[in-house]
Design a protein around this motif. Structure first.
Motif, mmCIF file in Angstrom:
data_model
loop_
_atom_site.group_PDB
_atom_site.id
_atom_site.type_symbol
_atom_site.label_atom_id
_atom_site.label_comp_id
_atom_site.label_asym_id
_atom_site.label_seq_id
_atom_site.Cartn_x
_atom_site.Cartn_y
_atom_site.Cartn_z
ATOM 1 N N ALA A 32 0.826 -1.208 0.000
ATOM 2 C CA ALA A 32 0.000 0.000 0.000
ATOM 3 C C ALA A 32 0.861 1.258 0.000
ATOM 4 O O ALA A 32 0.557 2.224 -0.716
ATOM 5 N N ILE A 33 1.942 1.269 0.765
ATOM 6 C CA ILE A 33 2.833 2.437 0.796
ATOM 7 C C ILE A 33 3.511 2.635 -0.552
ATOM 8 O O ILE A 33 3.608 3.766 -1.045
ATOM 9 N N CYS A 34 3.967 1.554 -1.161
ATOM 10 C CA CYS A 34 4.589 1.666 -2.488
ATOM 11 C C CYS A 34 3.583 2.178 -3.522
ATOM 12 O O CYS A 34 3.931 2.998 -4.375
ATOM 13 N N ALA A 35 2.344 1.710 -3.446
ATOM 14 C CA ALA A 35 1.319 2.173 -4.383
ATOM 15 C C ALA A 35 1.032 3.648 -4.178
ATOM 16 O O ALA A 35 0.904 4.406 -5.148
ATOM 17 N N LEU A 36 0.946 4.088 -2.925
ATOM 18 C CA LEU A 36 0.702 5.505 -2.657
ATOM 19 C C LEU A 36 1.871 6.372 -3.100
ATOM 20 O O LEU A 36 1.674 7.481 -3.616
ATOM 21 N N LEU A 37 3.097 5.895 -2.908
ATOM 22 C CA LEU A 37 4.267 6.658 -3.362
ATOM 23 C C LEU A 37 4.289 6.780 -4.887
ATOM 24 O O LEU A 37 4.594 7.850 -5.422
ATOM 25 N N LEU A 38 3.977 5.691 -5.576
ATOM 26 C CA LEU A 38 3.920 5.753 -7.039
ATOM 27 C C LEU A 38 2.818 6.695 -7.502
ATOM 28 O O LEU A 38 3.006 7.456 -8.466
ATOM 29 N N LEU A 39 1.675 6.668 -6.834
ATOM 30 C CA LEU A 39 0.580 7.560 -7.206
ATOM 31 C C LEU A 39 0.950 9.019 -6.966
ATOM 32 O O LEU A 39 0.664 9.880 -7.796
ATOM 33 N N SER A 40 1.622 9.291 -5.859
ATOM 34 C CA SER A 40 2.011 10.681 -5.586
ATOM 35 C C SER A 40 3.079 11.164 -6.560
ATOM 36 O O SER A 40 3.046 12.318 -6.991
ATOM 37 N N THR A 41 4.024 10.300 -6.940
ATOM 38 C CA THR A 41 5.018 10.727 -7.927
ATOM 39 C C THR A 41 4.389 10.908 -9.295
ATOM 40 O O THR A 41 4.821 11.758 -10.068
ATOM 41 N N PHE A 42 3.351 10.111 -9.607
ATOM 42 C CA PHE A 42 2.642 10.312 -10.866
ATOM 43 C C PHE A 42 1.972 11.677 -10.887
ATOM 44 O O PHE A 42 2.047 12.402 -11.875
ATOM 45 N N VAL A 43 1.299 12.029 -9.793
ATOM 46 C CA VAL A 43 0.613 13.320 -9.733
ATOM 47 C C VAL A 43 1.618 14.468 -9.794
ATOM 48 O O VAL A 43 1.410 15.450 -10.508
ATOM 49 N N LYS A 44 2.731 14.333 -9.078
ATOM 50 C CA LYS A 44 3.748 15.389 -9.104
ATOM 51 C C LYS A 44 4.356 15.553 -10.488
ATOM 52 O O LYS A 44 4.579 16.667 -10.943
#
Length: 77
Positions: A32-44
């Motif tokens: 879940a943390i890896c998925a959230l980090l990937l999602l946040s880097t995608f948005v950034k």
């Protein structure tokens, strides 16, 4: 069809009985943390000045969220 049901039942038994609760929650948290980090880097990166959309990060995030969902269904359903 019966083979797929047997594979799913074996997977559920493996998750429910062979994994401890601590191991399950640690693995679930990591995914879940890896998925959230990937999602946040995608948005950034989507709002960056160059304007290039990083679709691979979004796809990776969605796949990790799918793994989290499958693990939860196998454990609690």
């Amino acid at each position: 069809m019966g083979v797929l049901c047997n594979i799913w039942t074996d997977f559920q038994d493996w998750i429910s009985h062979d994994w401890s609760d601590t191991l399950f929650y640690v693995i679930l948290s990591i995914f879940a943390i890896c998925a959230l980090l990937l999602l946040s880097t995608f948005v950034k990166s989507s709002y960056n000045k160059d304007g290039k959309v990083r679709w691979l990060k979004l796809v990776g995030s969605v796949l990790l969220f799918a793994v989290v969902a499958v693990l939860c269904v196998a454990k609690f359903a």
